[in-house]
Design an enzyme around this catalytic site. Sequence first.
Site, PDB file in Angstrom:
ATOM      1  N   ASP A  50     -12.377 -19.040  -9.324  1.00 56.40           N
ATOM      2  CA  ASP A  50     -12.360 -20.343  -9.982  1.00 56.40           C
ATOM      3  C   ASP A  50     -11.157 -20.453 -10.921  1.00 56.40           C
ATOM      4  O   ASP A  50     -10.670 -19.438 -11.442  1.00 56.40           O
ATOM      5  CB  ASP A  50     -13.636 -20.544 -10.798  1.00 56.40           C
ATOM      6  CG  ASP A  50     -14.875 -20.620  -9.922  1.00 56.40           C
ATOM      7  OD1 ASP A  50     -14.756 -21.061  -8.769  1.00 56.40           O
ATOM      8  OD2 ASP A  50     -15.955 -20.237 -10.401  1.00 56.40           O
ATOM      9  N   TYR A  78     -17.279  -7.872 -11.976  1.00 61.85           N
ATOM     10  CA  TYR A  78     -16.828  -8.888 -12.927  1.00 61.85           C
ATOM     11  C   TYR A  78     -17.290  -8.524 -14.334  1.00 61.85           C
ATOM     12  O   TYR A  78     -18.371  -7.930 -14.516  1.00 61.85           O
ATOM     13  CB  TYR A  78     -17.422 -10.261 -12.617  1.00 61.85           C
ATOM     14  CG  TYR A  78     -17.070 -10.849 -11.279  1.00 61.85           C
ATOM     15  CD1 TYR A  78     -16.035 -11.782 -11.146  1.00 61.85           C
ATOM     16  CD2 TYR A  78     -17.790 -10.504 -10.139  1.00 61.85           C
ATOM     17  CE1 TYR A  78     -15.730 -12.343  -9.921  1.00 61.85           C
ATOM     18  CE2 TYR A  78     -17.485 -11.060  -8.897  1.00 61.85           C
ATOM     19  CZ  TYR A  78     -16.453 -11.979  -8.793  1.00 61.85           C
ATOM     20  OH  TYR A  78     -16.157 -12.527  -7.576  1.00 61.85           O
ATOM     21  N   ASP A  92     -20.403 -23.549 -15.616  1.00 64.40           N
ATOM     22  CA  ASP A  92     -19.422 -22.825 -16.427  1.00 64.40           C
ATOM     23  C   ASP A  92     -18.866 -23.769 -17.487  1.00 64.40           C
ATOM     24  O   ASP A  92     -19.266 -24.943 -17.579  1.00 64.40           O
ATOM     25  CB  ASP A  92     -18.314 -22.207 -15.565  1.00 64.40           C
ATOM     26  CG  ASP A  92     -17.456 -23.238 -14.832  1.00 64.40           C
ATOM     27  OD1 ASP A  92     -17.412 -24.415 -15.253  1.00 64.40           O
ATOM     28  OD2 ASP A  92     -16.826 -22.868 -13.828  1.00 64.40           O
ATOM     29  N   ARG A 192     -21.560 -17.510 -11.727  1.00 67.80           N
ATOM     30  CA  ARG A 192     -21.998 -18.733 -12.415  1.00 67.80           C
ATOM     31  C   ARG A 192     -23.480 -18.998 -12.161  1.00 67.80           C
ATOM     32  O   ARG A 192     -24.210 -19.441 -13.048  1.00 67.80           O
ATOM     33  CB  ARG A 192     -21.185 -19.926 -11.915  1.00 67.80           C
ATOM     34  CG  ARG A 192     -19.800 -20.031 -12.470  1.00 67.80           C
ATOM     35  CD  ARG A 192     -19.090 -21.226 -11.894  1.00 67.80           C
ATOM     36  NE  ARG A 192     -18.852 -21.087 -10.464  1.00 67.80           N
ATOM     37  CZ  ARG A 192     -18.645 -22.098  -9.634  1.00 67.80           C
ATOM     38  NH1 ARG A 192     -18.675 -23.336 -10.086  1.00 67.80           N
ATOM     39  NH2 ARG A 192     -18.394 -21.892  -8.356  1.00 67.80           N
TER      40      ARG A 192
END
Length: 315
Positions: A50, A78, A92, A192
Amino acid sequence: MTQAGQPATGQPTAGLLVVDKPAGWTSHDVVARGRRLARTRRVGHAGTLDPMATGVLVLGVNQGTKLLTFLVGSDKTYTATVRLGQTTITDDAEGEVTATHDASGVTDEAIDAAVRDLTGDIQQVPSAVSAIKIKGVRSYARVRSGEQVELPARPVTVHRFDVGDRRRTSVAGQAVVDLDVEVEVSSGTYVRALARDLGAALGVGGHLTALRRTRVGGFGLDRAVPLTELEALVEGDEPLPLVPLAEAAAAHLPVREVDADEADHLRHGRRLRSRTDGAARVAAVGPGGDLVAVIDESGPTVRTHVVLPAALPAS
């Protein structure tokens, strides 16, 4: 005279380029810059990040694009920050806040229990603003045009979901809890959506405020180079730090070493007997250390997924 297709500097022309993506850039933006830096149109990426996210984005350059399909399915790691107490339309920080809840009553024990429930093999509904196509149109495009999108749940695996620092604060007078987390997930998992589902399980909503990808398969941040450094290399007429094809394949696949005759057989479509333990994806590496093919040894004879041409001798 230089090898065909190779710059006079001796810069390699094929391989993987591991980029540390900056915030605010789309994956397509990075690919476009990679094409300019590598001076070729044949550049692609292995897994979208993203615009808000930073971190490891693997690019394939020239013949390296043939390996991307084998990296897309790799596990990924992550680090992220989850805010409990607010829901956004994008799950987000880039989307508008759609709901707020007082998160002051959320206990550490409740957080830990909800995290455990989101660890392991789970069914996850992807974020509505994902790149998943619905009748040929990206889901995020439908959402931005005002459509109500409901995506079906899909199986994913959260191998690890660790919660680090927990900060209890307030935003616009509303109590929220910020969690620094690290997750290791299977391909297709949306971090997310993990933030959204964690907030939903706790009854206060949640979304991501930061996301950084630290690993894709065998490539971590230690191999990732910021775009500014890549640009400086090119401006200084230095070669890009491309990961050679054989090394790139070996970082993700078991390796079968083949001799010159076997390499010739593979490149000309002749049959070879399988030799490994039934692996469906194997890197066949030639005597000179070059990647000959990615092969399937799940049956008695080898089938090829991808065949790479032999390097031309320098003249």
